[in-house]
Design an enzyme around this catalytic site. Structure first.
Site, mmCIF file in Angstrom:
data_model
loop_
_atom_site.group_PDB
_atom_site.id
_atom_site.type_symbol
_atom_site.label_atom_id
_atom_site.label_comp_id
_atom_site.label_asym_id
_atom_site.label_seq_id
_atom_site.Cartn_x
_atom_site.Cartn_y
_atom_site.Cartn_z
ATOM 1 N N GLU A 131 0.840 -1.191 0.000
ATOM 2 C CA GLU A 131 0.000 0.000 0.000
ATOM 3 C C GLU A 131 0.876 1.241 0.000
ATOM 4 O O GLU A 131 2.105 1.154 0.101
ATOM 5 C CB GLU A 131 -0.951 -0.013 1.208
ATOM 6 C CG GLU A 131 -1.946 -1.163 1.170
ATOM 7 C CD GLU A 131 -2.887 -1.181 2.353
ATOM 8 O OE1 GLU A 131 -2.724 -0.350 3.269
ATOM 9 O OE2 GLU A 131 -3.797 -2.033 2.376
ATOM 10 N N HIS A 160 -8.750 9.961 4.059
ATOM 11 C CA HIS A 160 -8.460 8.900 3.096
ATOM 12 C C HIS A 160 -8.697 9.454 1.705
ATOM 13 O O HIS A 160 -9.733 10.067 1.440
ATOM 14 C CB HIS A 160 -9.351 7.679 3.335
ATOM 15 C CG HIS A 160 -8.830 6.445 2.674
ATOM 16 N ND1 HIS A 160 -8.868 6.266 1.311
ATOM 17 C CD2 HIS A 160 -8.239 5.336 3.180
ATOM 18 C CE1 HIS A 160 -8.322 5.094 1.007
ATOM 19 N NE2 HIS A 160 -7.933 4.511 2.118
ATOM 20 N N HIS A 183 -10.856 10.055 7.790
ATOM 21 C CA HIS A 183 -10.664 8.611 7.914
ATOM 22 C C HIS A 183 -10.087 8.167 9.255
ATOM 23 O O HIS A 183 -10.591 7.246 9.870
ATOM 24 C CB HIS A 183 -9.756 8.135 6.782
ATOM 25 C CG HIS A 183 -9.505 6.667 6.754
ATOM 26 N ND1 HIS A 183 -10.523 5.743 6.623
ATOM 27 C CD2 HIS A 183 -8.346 5.948 6.816
ATOM 28 C CE1 HIS A 183 -10.016 4.519 6.612
ATOM 29 N NE2 HIS A 183 -8.700 4.612 6.739
ATOM 30 N N ARG A 231 -0.512 8.756 9.477
ATOM 31 C CA ARG A 231 -0.399 7.304 9.663
ATOM 32 C C ARG A 231 -0.032 6.593 8.367
ATOM 33 O O ARG A 231 -0.640 6.822 7.332
ATOM 34 C CB ARG A 231 -1.723 6.734 10.189
ATOM 35 C CG ARG A 231 -1.724 5.206 10.301
ATOM 36 C CD ARG A 231 -3.001 4.702 10.916
ATOM 37 N NE ARG A 231 -4.162 4.921 10.079
ATOM 38 C CZ ARG A 231 -4.577 4.100 9.102
ATOM 39 N NH1 ARG A 231 -3.862 3.025 8.811
ATOM 40 N NH2 ARG A 231 -5.679 4.367 8.420
ATOM 41 N N ARG A 249 -0.706 9.040 2.269
ATOM 42 C CA ARG A 249 -2.092 9.484 2.149
ATOM 43 C C ARG A 249 -2.263 11.000 2.205
ATOM 44 O O ARG A 249 -3.120 11.561 1.529
ATOM 45 C CB ARG A 249 -2.939 8.831 3.246
ATOM 46 C CG ARG A 249 -3.193 7.371 2.992
ATOM 47 C CD ARG A 249 -4.012 6.752 4.101
ATOM 48 N NE ARG A 249 -4.263 5.341 3.817
ATOM 49 C CZ ARG A 249 -4.881 4.523 4.655
ATOM 50 N NH1 ARG A 249 -5.311 4.975 5.809
ATOM 51 N NH2 ARG A 249 -5.076 3.257 4.333
#
Length: 532
Positions: free
Chosen positions: A113, A238, A345, A380, A284
């Protein structure tokens, strides 16, 4: 009515259930959860859980990826601790019955990811959180020492200072007042150790990938009780939630980009290359800001995520849940790009804790998204959230067992909940109106791109709403909606105040007044405590 146990856990996601299963061998456990045990953010997590599982990977690489994603605000000692504890925590989940997806060779299928330099994400198809929740909840249901209270909403923590109506030098938590939502009765839950595992606060924003329960209850309660909160300015948006008039912010997992999906404008032009060297696999915060900028620059309502080049068979096999859900909305991801927008998110800040999940209030722990351990820093890294929940669930449990075994508990008399002169409300419209106004103000003024002017405007409005809520709170019987509204207003204030204190742009906090990152004068952690 009073219910007592050795351990009280508020919340039923991966952190809370991992804690419960570990301490249940040493004492009685009460789990309070706002809806059904399965209705948690864990249950909605699609992508996976990160850990070093391949010989090609290393703890150092995972730690470095975490530090880079966190804009070097992560606490390196905590990063190393969590990363190195990861394989055992994953093995414990497997031992509890979690069935992670394997490849044709019988090995665990590792995906990648955004922000990760290696394939290290274990997953259960594209419903990883649901599978973890299923396994842990099944184990909890079988344990004789654990009692689950569904549709019970925590009202406030009970502390020694609250009971004695004065400051105490070593304040400790004695449990919590909890609303039995079905019977509309506030019950006293007493415990030697209380654990906040209430998840995040995405519902403070108009658009979010979070379930309705994510109203920041644990952070708000801890703050009101006197615990420190930290880094609340870092709300992760997100980058890819479904843009559709009938969809309720359905999340398109980052694993879709991890498997090759490309973000494009409406005309089909890919755009991430001009924002980051990792292009669509950038962290992100960068991807969310890039999408926000593209939408504003081109006047578009959304951008598009294109994975059609991978073919229908692969897509349906790798992402069956996402594929089937999108088909219900008339979007065939194997034939057409997915319309997506950013949405709130994950809360990277929270209740400040040490490396065992202990807060500044004795016998009160906070684990999972409700806590600020220092792992995530300013942003994160994808799939580190479930990892943190599992690792700190176990670490907090070990420390809590030690606390219970060493301490002699002399409980002061705790008074039952005082209803005062409260009456039933006939003005529920007030709750809904204030709820909508908080979320709209946060989205418009405290979103992906901020300014001091916007933040101050939002704070003034939130303070006015808080005054209205305070009057309403004491005049009428508490309901789950009212409790969530009160907590959301507190969360909004904390996010704004932390954002105003950070005079730089870093990670998830981007302000046009201070667009540069300031490594010399910046605050490592933005900490707030309630003044009494």
């Amino acid at each position: 009515m009073k219910i007592t146990s050795d351990f009280l856990i508020i919340g039923s996601g991966i952190a809370g259930l991992s804690f419960a299963l570990r301490v249940a061998e040493q004492g009685t456990v009460a789990i309070v959860t706002k809806r059904e045990i399965y209705e948690t953010s864990t249950n909605y997590a699609q992508g996976g859980i990160a850990t070093v599982f391949s010989e090609d990977d290393s703890f150092e690489a995972h730690a470095e990826d975490t530090m880079v994603a966190g804009a070097f605000l992560s606490h390196r000692d905590i990063v190393d601790l969590v990363v190195e504890s990861g394989p055992k925590a994953i093995q414990d989940l497997i031992n509890f019955g979690t069935d992670f997806t394997k490849n044709s060779d019988g090995e665990y299928d590792l995906t990648r990811e955004g922000g990760h330099s290696h394939r290290r994400i274990l997953h259960a198809s594209d419903i990883t959180g649901r599978e973890i929740e299923r396994a842990l909840a099944a184990a909890v249901a079988k344990h004789p020492n654990i009692t689950v209270y569904e549709y019970y909403c925590a009202v406030d923590l009970i502390t020694e200072a609250k009971v004695k109506h004065r400051r105490v030098p070593d304040n400790r938590c004695l449990g919590a007042y909890v609303l039995d939502s079905k019977n509309k009765e506030v019950i006293t839950f007493g415990a030697q150790v209380t654990v906040l595992a209430t998840g995040g606060a995405g519902k403070v924003y108009l658009y979010t990938s979070n379930p309705d329960i994510a109203s920041g209850d644990g952070v708000a309660m801890a703050y009101r009780a006197g615990a420190a909160v930290a880094n609340m300015e870092f709300m992760q948006f997100h980058p890819t939630t479904l843009f559709h008039p009938h969809a309720k912010s359905f999340l398109i997992s980052e694993a879709v980009r991890g498997e090759g999906a490309i973000l494009k404008r409406a005309d089909g032009t890919a755009f991430m290359e001009k924002y980051h060297k990792l292009k669509d696999l950038a962290p992100r915060d960068i991807v969310a800001r890039a999408i926000d900028n593209e939408m504003k620059t081109n006047g578009d309502d959304c951008v598009f995520l294109d994975i059609t080049h991978k073919g229908a068979d692969y897509i349906q096999q790798r992402f069956p849940n996402i594929y089937e859900t999108l088909m219900k909305y008339g979007v065939d991801m194997s034939k057409e790009p997915i319309p997506v927008v950013p949405a709130a998110h994950y809360l990277c800040g929270g209740v400040k804790v040490d490396n065992h999940g202990q807060t500044e209030i004795r016998n009160l722990f906070a684990i999972g998204e409700v806590s600020c351990t220092g792992l995530h820093g300013a942003n994160r890294l994808a799939s580190n959230s479930l990892l943190e929940g599992a690792v700190f669930g176990e670490r907090a449990a070990d420390k809590a067992i030690e606390v219970v075994s060493k301490e002699t508990f002399d409980y002061p008399s705790v008074e039952p909940w005082d209803y005062g002169s409260a009456t039933n409300s006939d003005e529920e419209v007030v709750v809904k109106h204030n709820w909508d106004e908080i979320r709209m103000s946060m989205w418009n003024y405290v979103g992906i791109v901020r300014s001091d002017k916007r933040l101050i405007r939002a704070l003034r409005r939130i303070q006015m709403i808080q005054e209205e809520i305070a009057d309403y709170y004491w005049d009428f019987y508490v309901t789950t909606d009212l409790l969530e509204l009160r907590n959301l207003a507190t969360i909004a204030e904390l996010i704004i105040r932390c954002a105003l204190k950070r005079k730089e742009s870093r990670g998830l906090h981007y302000t046009i007044d201070y667009p540069q990152t300031d490594d010399i004068h910046c605050k490592h952690d933005t900490i707030l405590r309630k003044t009494f």
